[in-house]
Write an enzyme that holds these catalytic residues in place. Sequence first.
Site, PDB file in Angstrom:
ATOM      1  N   GLY A 114       0.825  -1.207   0.000  1.00  0.00           N
ATOM      2  CA  GLY A 114       0.000   0.000   0.000  1.00  0.00           C
ATOM      3  C   GLY A 114       0.856   1.251   0.000  1.00  0.00           C
ATOM      4  O   GLY A 114       2.076   1.194  -0.231  1.00  0.00           O
ATOM      5  N   ASP A 141      -8.061   1.434   0.978  1.00  0.00           N
ATOM      6  CA  ASP A 141      -8.213   2.884   1.181  1.00  0.00           C
ATOM      7  C   ASP A 141      -8.273   3.647  -0.148  1.00  0.00           C
ATOM      8  O   ASP A 141      -8.756   4.761  -0.202  1.00  0.00           O
ATOM      9  CB  ASP A 141      -7.044   3.437   2.014  1.00  0.00           C
ATOM     10  CG  ASP A 141      -6.902   2.741   3.354  1.00  0.00           C
ATOM     11  OD1 ASP A 141      -7.897   2.149   3.821  1.00  0.00           O
ATOM     12  OD2 ASP A 141      -5.796   2.757   3.928  1.00  0.00           O
ATOM     13  N   MET A 183     -13.450   2.050   7.391  1.00  0.00           N
ATOM     14  CA  MET A 183     -11.997   2.251   7.362  1.00  0.00           C
ATOM     15  C   MET A 183     -11.659   3.246   6.249  1.00  0.00           C
ATOM     16  O   MET A 183     -12.545   3.869   5.672  1.00  0.00           O
ATOM     17  CB  MET A 183     -11.294   0.922   7.139  1.00  0.00           C
ATOM     18  CG  MET A 183     -11.210   0.070   8.389  1.00  0.00           C
ATOM     19  SD  MET A 183     -10.123  -1.346   8.117  1.00  0.00           S
ATOM     20  CE  MET A 183      -9.952  -1.960   9.769  1.00  0.00           C
TER      21      MET A 183
HETATM   22  O1  F6P Z   1      -4.728   0.813   5.317  1.00  0.00           O
HETATM   23  C1  F6P Z   1      -5.666  -0.196   5.461  1.00  0.00           C
HETATM   24  C2  F6P Z   1      -6.363  -0.133   6.801  1.00  0.00           C
HETATM   25  O2  F6P Z   1      -7.343  -1.141   6.841  1.00  0.00           O
HETATM   26  C3  F6P Z   1      -6.993   1.239   7.122  1.00  0.00           C
HETATM   27  O3  F6P Z   1      -8.187   1.462   6.425  1.00  0.00           O
HETATM   28  C4  F6P Z   1      -7.120   1.147   8.611  1.00  0.00           C
HETATM   29  O4  F6P Z   1      -7.098   2.403   9.214  1.00  0.00           O
HETATM   30  C5  F6P Z   1      -5.901   0.357   9.007  1.00  0.00           C
HETATM   31  O5  F6P Z   1      -5.466  -0.345   7.862  1.00  0.00           O
HETATM   32  C6  F6P Z   1      -6.113  -0.613  10.142  1.00  0.00           C
HETATM   33  O6  F6P Z   1      -4.889  -1.181  10.453  1.00  0.00           O
HETATM   34  P1  F6P Z   1      -4.726  -2.411  11.461  1.00  0.00           P
HETATM   35  O7  F6P Z   1      -5.071  -3.664  10.698  1.00  0.00           O
HETATM   36  O8  F6P Z   1      -3.306  -2.370  11.818  1.00  0.00           O
HETATM   37  O9  F6P Z   1      -5.665  -2.199  12.583  1.00  0.00           O
END
Ligand code: F6P
Length: 359
Positions: A114, A141, A183
């Site tokens: 990403g 995202d 998200m």
């Molecule tokens: O970047 C992808 C994402 O799913 C975001 O939309 C979200 O804020 C974040 O990663 C969540 O991260 P984690 O899996 O570390 O909680």
Amino acid sequence: MKRIGIMTTGGDCSGLNTVIQRIYRGATLRGWQLIGIQDGTDGLCTTPPTTIKFTEDTLPIENARLAGSFLHNGRATALNFETAVEYNQLEQFNKKLKESIKALKLAALVLVGGNGSLSLAWCNKDIYDKVQLVCIPKTIDMDIPLTERTIGFDTAVQQLTSFCDQLMMTARSHHRWFVVQTMGRDCGQLALNAGIAIGARAILIPEIKFDVNSLINHIKFLPEDHGIILVSEGISLRGHSGRPADMISRKLTAAGIVNRTAFPEHTQRAGDTVASDRILATRMADCALNAIANNETYVMTTINNCECKTVSLGDFFAAGEISADPNIPDVKTSDAYVSPDDPLLEIATNMGIYIGETK
Ligand code: F6P
């Protein structure tokens, strides 16, 4: 035989396994050997690097639709770029990654990542100076500049749509609103697109300034007494802290609007990969393999106007800092974020969706 590596880094999303399977298939047909690096840079950091070799049996085509990554995305406890900087070990960390790539005798490395992973790859590019580095953008995202689409986004929109569809039954039965937090980090694409798909009555995203009183008036004067209000996790409300959906919910409750919050969380990154993501994954895998065959390096696959081609990682990185977010002033955005003239905003307004103070 030419050896190429593949690793998935950053958060998982649906479509990663399709990319892995397509890269495997395309590489094999070209007579190249594919080495799967497990756990992203964590796998490269171990001695010897943790790798797997794929076969038609270990990578069955029917599993390519599954969410997650067969190669894993990394361990929370492992040393990574951020912690290496924190502990003053970046040089050591980079050296180790470079040695591992050399030890694996890789001619090329496909990095599926990403925004964060791709930026880190560019900022630490010396690691990859003896290997062709070809990146494939994935993220729910959809915040990666220079490409109109990213792998995993369409499936996430579908997951969120299904989640909200289920809530609508309870919303109707109990005459209540659901404030659903999506998200997306500081990018509103996921909320905007899913909101249009489900016919949400309001969509709040970080890129567009909103007014809580306008939101309340909008909901109060609707003919129905139930529905979905989508709130992107990246929005902020002056003077308030905590989860954005909770903040909005409290304001609605105070105004007499019966509501509950709902958090689909990581289900947005799950789900069988939808067909459009599988097609995108296949196109980007093919583009990445062609880039390797053409001796390209430090590039990223993109898709724009239905054309799939590579751009330089340097251009990707440079495009990542354009304008400031109206609600969170220090956030950097890019052409990937929802722009004020995005046609979906006007369409949303025309369809009776409160999208913020767009005028
Ligand atoms: O970047 C992808 C994402 O799913 C975001 O939309 C979200 O804020 C974040 O990663 C969540 O991260 P984690 O899996 O570390 O909680």
